[in-house]
Design a protein around this motif. Sequence first.
Motif, PDB file in Angstrom:
ATOM      1  N   VAL A  29      37.124  30.420  56.409  1.00  0.00           N
ATOM      2  CA  VAL A  29      38.082  31.468  55.809  1.00  0.00           C
ATOM      3  C   VAL A  29      38.102  31.354  54.382  1.00  0.00           C
ATOM      4  O   VAL A  29      38.089  32.502  53.693  1.00  0.00           O
ATOM      5  CB  VAL A  29      39.447  31.329  56.391  1.00  0.00           C
ATOM      6  N   GLY A  30      38.061  30.296  53.769  1.00  0.00           N
ATOM      7  CA  GLY A  30      38.581  30.171  52.424  1.00  0.00           C
ATOM      8  C   GLY A  30      37.469  30.593  51.378  1.00  0.00           C
ATOM      9  O   GLY A  30      37.654  31.352  50.457  1.00  0.00           O
ATOM     10  N   LEU A  31      36.196  30.000  51.810  1.00  0.00           N
ATOM     11  CA  LEU A  31      34.892  30.465  51.177  1.00  0.00           C
ATOM     12  C   LEU A  31      34.621  32.080  51.320  1.00  0.00           C
ATOM     13  O   LEU A  31      34.231  32.458  50.386  1.00  0.00           O
ATOM     14  CB  LEU A  31      33.532  29.524  51.773  1.00  0.00           C
ATOM     15  N   THR A  32      34.997  32.446  52.633  1.00  0.00           N
ATOM     16  CA  THR A  32      34.846  34.008  52.580  1.00  0.00           C
ATOM     17  C   THR A  32      35.797  34.608  51.481  1.00  0.00           C
ATOM     18  O   THR A  32      35.349  35.743  51.178  1.00  0.00           O
ATOM     19  CB  THR A  32      35.268  34.355  54.115  1.00  0.00           C
ATOM     20  N   GLY A  33      37.160  34.322  51.435  1.00  0.00           N
ATOM     21  CA  GLY A  33      38.116  34.793  50.526  1.00  0.00           C
ATOM     22  C   GLY A  33      37.514  34.680  49.185  1.00  0.00           C
ATOM     23  O   GLY A  33      37.629  35.583  48.425  1.00  0.00           O
ATOM     24  N   MET A  34      37.023  33.535  48.875  1.00  0.00           N
ATOM     25  CA  MET A  34      36.607  33.522  47.404  1.00  0.00           C
ATOM     26  C   MET A  34      35.335  34.298  47.358  1.00  0.00           C
ATOM     27  O   MET A  34      35.225  34.865  45.977  1.00  0.00           O
ATOM     28  CB  MET A  34      36.104  31.990  47.263  1.00  0.00           C
ATOM     29  N   ALA A  35      34.345  34.352  48.171  1.00  0.00           N
ATOM     30  CA  ALA A  35      33.272  35.405  48.155  1.00  0.00           C
ATOM     31  C   ALA A  35      33.652  36.885  47.858  1.00  0.00           C
ATOM     32  O   ALA A  35      33.327  37.610  46.981  1.00  0.00           O
ATOM     33  CB  ALA A  35      32.383  35.367  49.200  1.00  0.00           C
ATOM     34  N   THR A  36      34.668  37.202  48.492  1.00  0.00           N
ATOM     35  CA  THR A  36      35.372  38.765  48.243  1.00  0.00           C
ATOM     36  C   THR A  36      35.872  38.625  46.918  1.00  0.00           C
ATOM     37  O   THR A  36      35.796  39.793  46.249  1.00  0.00           O
ATOM     38  CB  THR A  36      36.384  38.747  49.500  1.00  0.00           C
ATOM     39  N   GLY A  37      36.502  37.761  46.467  1.00  0.00           N
ATOM     40  CA  GLY A  37      37.288  37.809  45.236  1.00  0.00           C
ATOM     41  C   GLY A  37      36.271  38.007  44.077  1.00  0.00           C
ATOM     42  O   GLY A  37      36.358  38.632  42.826  1.00  0.00           O
ATOM     43  N   CYS A  38      35.286  37.041  44.338  1.00  0.00           N
ATOM     44  CA  CYS A  38      33.992  37.093  43.133  1.00  0.00           C
ATOM     45  C   CYS A  38      33.290  38.118  43.108  1.00  0.00           C
ATOM     46  O   CYS A  38      32.852  38.723  42.083  1.00  0.00           O
ATOM     47  CB  CYS A  38      33.071  35.821  43.524  1.00  0.00           C
ATOM     48  N   LEU A  39      33.126  39.045  44.361  1.00  0.00           N
ATOM     49  CA  LEU A  39      32.489  40.326  44.324  1.00  0.00           C
ATOM     50  C   LEU A  39      33.644  41.417  43.539  1.00  0.00           C
ATOM     51  O   LEU A  39      32.813  42.105  42.808  1.00  0.00           O
ATOM     52  CB  LEU A  39      32.277  40.708  45.709  1.00  0.00           C
ATOM     53  N   LEU A  40      34.728  41.304  43.907  1.00  0.00           N
ATOM     54  CA  LEU A  40      35.717  42.058  43.236  1.00  0.00           C
ATOM     55  C   LEU A  40      35.701  41.885  41.576  1.00  0.00           C
ATOM     56  O   LEU A  40      35.766  42.792  40.893  1.00  0.00           O
ATOM     57  CB  LEU A  40      36.998  42.182  43.802  1.00  0.00           C
ATOM     58  N   LEU A  41      35.730  40.411  41.220  1.00  0.00           N
ATOM     59  CA  LEU A  41      35.674  40.296  39.767  1.00  0.00           C
ATOM     60  C   LEU A  41      34.325  40.783  39.182  1.00  0.00           C
ATOM     61  O   LEU A  41      34.300  41.026  38.036  1.00  0.00           O
ATOM     62  CB  LEU A  41      35.758  38.875  39.685  1.00  0.00           C
ATOM     63  N   ALA A  42      33.328  41.071  39.827  1.00  0.00           N
ATOM     64  CA  ALA A  42      32.227  41.590  39.270  1.00  0.00           C
ATOM     65  C   ALA A  42      32.207  43.042  39.141  1.00  0.00           C
ATOM     66  O   ALA A  42      31.458  43.632  38.138  1.00  0.00           O
ATOM     67  CB  ALA A  42      30.857  41.119  39.989  1.00  0.00           C
ATOM     68  N   VAL A  43      33.059  43.673  39.945  1.00  0.00           N
ATOM     69  CA  VAL A  43      32.980  45.337  39.802  1.00  0.00           C
ATOM     70  C   VAL A  43      34.204  45.820  39.481  1.00  0.00           C
ATOM     71  O   VAL A  43      34.147  46.936  38.647  1.00  0.00           O
ATOM     72  CB  VAL A  43      32.403  45.735  41.177  1.00  0.00           C
ATOM     73  N   LEU A  44      35.565  45.408  39.519  1.00  0.00           N
ATOM     74  CA  LEU A  44      36.656  46.013  39.235  1.00  0.00           C
ATOM     75  C   LEU A  44      37.109  45.940  37.900  1.00  0.00           C
ATOM     76  O   LEU A  44      37.515  47.451  37.243  1.00  0.00           O
ATOM     77  CB  LEU A  44      37.832  45.628  40.116  1.00  0.00           C
ATOM     78  N   PRO A  45      37.172  44.790  37.299  1.00  0.00           N
ATOM     79  CA  PRO A  45      37.782  44.713  35.777  1.00  0.00           C
ATOM     80  C   PRO A  45      37.401  45.888  34.877  1.00  0.00           C
ATOM     81  O   PRO A  45      38.056  46.507  33.981  1.00  0.00           O
ATOM     82  CB  PRO A  45      37.599  43.498  35.394  1.00  0.00           C
ATOM     83  N   GLU A  46      36.012  46.154  34.893  1.00  0.00           N
ATOM     84  CA  GLU A  46      35.518  47.268  34.094  1.00  0.00           C
ATOM     85  C   GLU A  46      36.122  48.620  34.047  1.00  0.00           C
ATOM     86  O   GLU A  46      36.319  49.412  33.342  1.00  0.00           O
ATOM     87  CB  GLU A  46      34.042  47.337  34.105  1.00  0.00           C
ATOM     88  N   THR A  47      36.428  48.900  35.409  1.00  0.00           N
ATOM     89  CA  THR A  47      37.038  50.382  35.680  1.00  0.00           C
ATOM     90  C   THR A  47      38.461  50.351  35.950  1.00  0.00           C
ATOM     91  O   THR A  47      39.304  51.328  35.601  1.00  0.00           O
ATOM     92  CB  THR A  47      36.267  50.743  37.053  1.00  0.00           C
ATOM     93  N   LEU A  48      39.166  49.088  36.423  1.00  0.00           N
ATOM     94  CA  LEU A  48      40.538  49.000  36.401  1.00  0.00           C
ATOM     95  C   LEU A  48      41.414  48.334  35.637  1.00  0.00           C
ATOM     96  O   LEU A  48      42.559  48.071  35.298  1.00  0.00           O
ATOM     97  CB  LEU A  48      40.871  48.569  37.893  1.00  0.00           C
ATOM     98  N   GLY A  49      40.501  47.453  34.514  1.00  0.00           N
ATOM     99  CA  GLY A  49      41.545  46.870  33.678  1.00  0.00           C
ATOM    100  C   GLY A  49      42.085  45.634  34.009  1.00  0.00           C
ATOM    101  O   GLY A  49      41.329  45.027  34.903  1.00  0.00           O
ATOM    102  N   VAL A  50      43.137  45.250  33.238  1.00  0.00           N
ATOM    103  CA  VAL A  50      43.830  44.144  33.631  1.00  0.00           C
ATOM    104  C   VAL A  50      44.216  43.639  34.988  1.00  0.00           C
ATOM    105  O   VAL A  50      43.863  42.620  35.458  1.00  0.00           O
ATOM    106  CB  VAL A  50      45.078  43.625  32.507  1.00  0.00           C
TER     107      VAL A  50
END
Length: 475
Positions: free
Chosen positions: A344-365
């Motif tokens: 479960v922890g690794l799945t959460g980390m994978a989800t967070g890494c995916l979001l870090l790769a795509v969200l900051p550029e569009t949603l900022g901080v």
Amino acid sequence: MKPVIAGQGEAIEGSAQRTPSIRLALASLSLSMLLSSLGISIANVGLPTLAQAFDASVQDVQWVVIAYLLAITSLIVSVGRFGDLIGRRRLFLAGIFLFTLASALCAFAPTLWLLIGARGLQGLGAAIMMALTMAFVGETVAKAKTGSAMGLLGTMSAIGTALGPSLGGVLIAGFGWQAIFLISVPLGTLTLLLAQRYLPADRHTPKAGRGGFDPLGTLLLALTLAAYALAMTMGRGLDMTLLLAACIGAGLFVFVEARVASPLIRLAIFRDPRLSGSLAMTALVSTVMMATLVVGPFYLSDGLELDAARVGLALSVGPFVSALTATPAGRLADRFGARRMTTVGLTGMATGCLLLAVLPETLGVGGYIAPLVVVTIGYALFQTANNTAVMSDIGADQRGVISGMLNLSRNLGLITGASAMGTVFVLASATGDIAMAHPQAAANGMRITFAVALALIAAALAIVFASRVQARRIG
């Protein structure tokens, strides 16, 4: 008052209760974890002040941090094994005393190189504390509560990491750089008193059952790990000569360990797919977590153009979340099973890494902080559950060395991540000086770096499933 557990205290593993004595024993272990992590983070903030105080270059002053990390990384497995041989309580008390004494020596060091030498001694004390703290959990609490105890230790480690920069800044401003080392003296003294009074006594196992010490293997492993750590931390890039020396040293170490009567590390333990898988996953996950610490500041300042104060606030989110979630993560591991919570922890980390790769550029901080929270929660759950799974299945005579190996795999991941993930970010940003990168270049670097991080977590998940299949076949 006698220690909580006398020589016959083997029954504690199955029947320990939450008595005041056991709580105070856990308090001593928690403080030792806090001190060792504080020793890393509190010194970083003092480097500019130390450079001025000793009229030294930045490269020379960095050895105040490197010496500490080098001592921990190169010696943590050896001291864990030594504790298994001579008695963990005895060595643990010596480690706390050495750490406390070295902290005072750091504060009163008249020259930079004496300060660096004292930091090396402090790192040796920290290596002993880190290697043996988790080993003591099995002798202090019931097996059903192992996850909660591991979560508590994780919380204290996160608090030490998060508290260091702010506490160090306040101490330097109010009392001078010496205070960042003197603060550990009363804390270390309290830890020593609690540990001496409440930790379980060493078991008197027959000499024939202990095995012997492995001086050649110990020396080879220390030199190999030191070469690898220096290869990753010295200069601006990877030192190939030191890396080659580390590879040769690793080969010699394996050769020696396969032939000595009492090896430092029994190579046969790596045939256990769950243990070897857990060590590999720890290294991969730590590599990814280091990316948030190395890449995050550059992206926030260059990509999102935040000022230093807001960068600091954004970076403090990770340690703060980790401090809040590690103890609940331990309870979840106790309730639902450590190996299940690892996934479960690794799945959460994978989800967070995916979001870090795509969200900051569009949603900022906000697009950076929200995924970082997801990654940190996943990491806290993984680390607590993984440590619980490993330490719950290890025999008492191997707890010190296995605890040391878990800490080593984490440290190697952090060291590798600082070099490798930083290099990925620089290459992906396609700029010579990352400090001068344009926002779009920093955004590209962020996206590709966390795409690589996602691949590393996917590899860790693959190890989970592969080790389970292999374990079923062996079983």
